[in-house]
Design an enzyme around this catalytic site. Structure first.
Site, mmCIF file in Angstrom:
data_model
loop_
_atom_site.group_PDB
_atom_site.id
_atom_site.type_symbol
_atom_site.label_atom_id
_atom_site.label_comp_id
_atom_site.label_asym_id
_atom_site.label_seq_id
_atom_site.Cartn_x
_atom_site.Cartn_y
_atom_site.Cartn_z
ATOM 1 N NE ARG A 80 -3.850 0.533 1.928
ATOM 2 C CZ ARG A 80 -5.046 0.463 2.500
ATOM 3 N NH1 ARG A 80 -5.280 1.092 3.635
ATOM 4 N NH2 ARG A 80 -6.014 -0.238 1.933
ATOM 5 C CG ASP B 171 -14.110 5.421 -0.405
ATOM 6 O OD1 ASP B 171 -14.192 5.173 0.808
ATOM 7 O OD2 ASP B 171 -13.032 5.436 -1.028
ATOM 8 N NE ARG C 10 -9.796 -5.587 0.516
ATOM 9 C CZ ARG C 10 -9.102 -4.563 1.028
ATOM 10 N NH1 ARG C 10 -9.743 -3.600 1.670
ATOM 11 N NH2 ARG C 10 -7.795 -4.464 0.872
ATOM 12 C CG HIS D 293 -8.250 -0.123 -2.745
ATOM 13 N ND1 HIS D 293 -7.457 -1.221 -2.467
ATOM 14 C CD2 HIS D 293 -8.869 0.194 -1.568
ATOM 15 C CE1 HIS D 293 -7.580 -1.547 -1.187
ATOM 16 N NE2 HIS D 293 -8.434 -0.705 -0.627
ATOM 17 C CB CYS E 200 -14.175 0.225 0.283
ATOM 18 S SG CYS E 200 -13.472 1.884 0.371
ATOM 19 C CD GLN F 58 -12.734 -2.477 -0.602
ATOM 20 O OE1 GLN F 58 -11.965 -2.304 0.319
ATOM 21 N NE2 GLN F 58 -13.851 -3.185 -0.457
HETATM 22 N N1 CP Z 1 -11.104 -0.506 2.584
HETATM 23 C C1 CP Z 1 -9.811 -0.506 3.016
HETATM 24 O O1 CP Z 1 -8.857 -0.626 2.212
HETATM 25 O O2 CP Z 1 -9.695 -0.445 4.362
HETATM 26 P P1 CP Z 1 -8.338 -0.065 5.138
HETATM 27 O O3 CP Z 1 -7.904 1.284 4.625
HETATM 28 O O4 CP Z 1 -8.723 -0.061 6.593
HETATM 29 O O5 CP Z 1 -7.312 -1.104 4.830
#
Ligand code: CP
Length: 319
Positions: free
Chosen positions: A101, A228, A296, A128, A268, A131
């Site tokens: 990430r 989101d 996930r 992402h 998400c 997701q």
């Molecule tokens: N939706 C998501 O990626 O959650 P986090 O940022 O908590 O990992």
């Protein structure tokens, strides 16, 4: 060269369907498949905050028989303390796969170029894709019909249409043959190149991909409604611009839900009730956000398993 999952269109339509089928199989029997037995190590690196992504990758890698090696990006200081390329070469000698990430997509592209092992995007400023894989699995479960097909369903994303989630929905939905609408204020339109790429894919799958200015028009007849946070990670400095007067008309509330076609609601997470979504909607009967959060793990186990199989026979890096 190993296969990577850096953006949603790294999977062809057939490959995406294969991964989703695998995710459903793994979900049905979560402790039976051990492709990481050894245990083989998967490095999971975070340059940004997380809850779901870390928890689901750690749990999922353990279920696959592997060892999840969590690396704190604040300690590693990738790109500052040493180059992305050197970090990639080091992690590729310790781990069978790398999950990252980070910020700009160029960083993960560079990681993939030098790692020698499969690299998975756990969120960048642009995409992402883990997701959206989980979201497609969730939509299949609730809206996919007897064979779980996604083609022909209408999926609407409301809010920051310039965000990584908007971009990933465009590409992943088009790949699945869905009709994807992203809707937000004029200053928050999707990246033109990504929208055009989604339209190119949609032309081959029978789907469509569009920016729709008006939230009512975007929500009308939708099978899936998604929103989101209005403040994407890494863009907190823009928070002041994202006040309710900017995004208010795109709030996912009972009015917009009522325009859909018996829609399910996804988010998400983390969610901010009273801002991008009302409590009535996210905590209401159409919300599938907790299934989405669980998925996930299943979706990520599937992409890791699929990449590992695709990588079989490649002798570079740590195995
Ligand atoms: N939706 C998501 O990626 O959650 P986090 O940022 O908590 O990992």
């Amino acid at each position: 060269m190993p296969r990577h999952f850096l953006r949603d269109d790294d999977l062809t339509p057939a490959e995406q369907a294969e991964v989703l089928d695998l995710a459903a199989t793994l979900k049905a029997a979560p402790f039976e498949s051990k492709p990481l037995a050894g245990p083989r190590t998967v490095a999971i690196v975070f340059d940004k905050p997380t809850l779901r992504t870390q928890a689901s990758f750690v749990a999922g890698i353990a279920e696959l028989g592997g060892f999840p090696m969590v690396v704190d990006g604040n300690l590693a200081q990738i790109g500052t303390r040493e180059s992305v390329a050197d970090v990639a070469r080091v992690l590729g000698r310790q781990a069978s796969m790398i999950v990252w990430r980070t910020f700009d997509q160029g960083r993960i592209d560079e990681m993939a170029a030098y790692a020698g092992v499969p690299v998975v995007n756990a969120l960048t400023d642009q995409f992402h894709p883990c997701q959206t894989l989980a979201d497609l699995l969730t939509i299949r479960e609730h809206k996919g019909g007897s064979e779980g097909g996604l083609a022909g369903l209408t999926m609407t994303f409301l809010g920051d249409a310039a965000s990584n989630m908007s971009h990933s929905y465009l590409l992943a939905g088009a790949t699945a043959g869905m009709h994807v609408r992203v809707s937000g204020p004029d200053d928050y339109r999707p990246d033109t190149a990504i929208l055009e790429r989604a339209q190119e894919i949609a032309a081959t799958t029978g789907g469509s991909a569009d920016y729709v200015a008006g939230p009512q028009e975007a929500a009308a007849g939708a099978d899936v409604l998604i929103t989101d946070t209005w403040v994407s990670m890494g863009k907190e400095q823009e928070a002041a611009d994202r006040a309710a007067e900017v995004f208010g008309p795109w709030q996912l509330n009972d009015h917009l839900v009522g325009l859909g076609a018996d829609p399910i609601v996804l988010h998400c997470l983390p969610a901010y009730r009273g801002k991008e979504i009302t409590a009535e909607v996210i905590d209401g009967p159409r919300s599938v956000v907790w299934d989405e959060a669980e998925n996930r793990r299943h979706a990520q186990k599937a992409i890791l398993t699929w990449l590992l199989a695709a990588d079989a026979g490649d002798t570079g890096g740590a195995r």
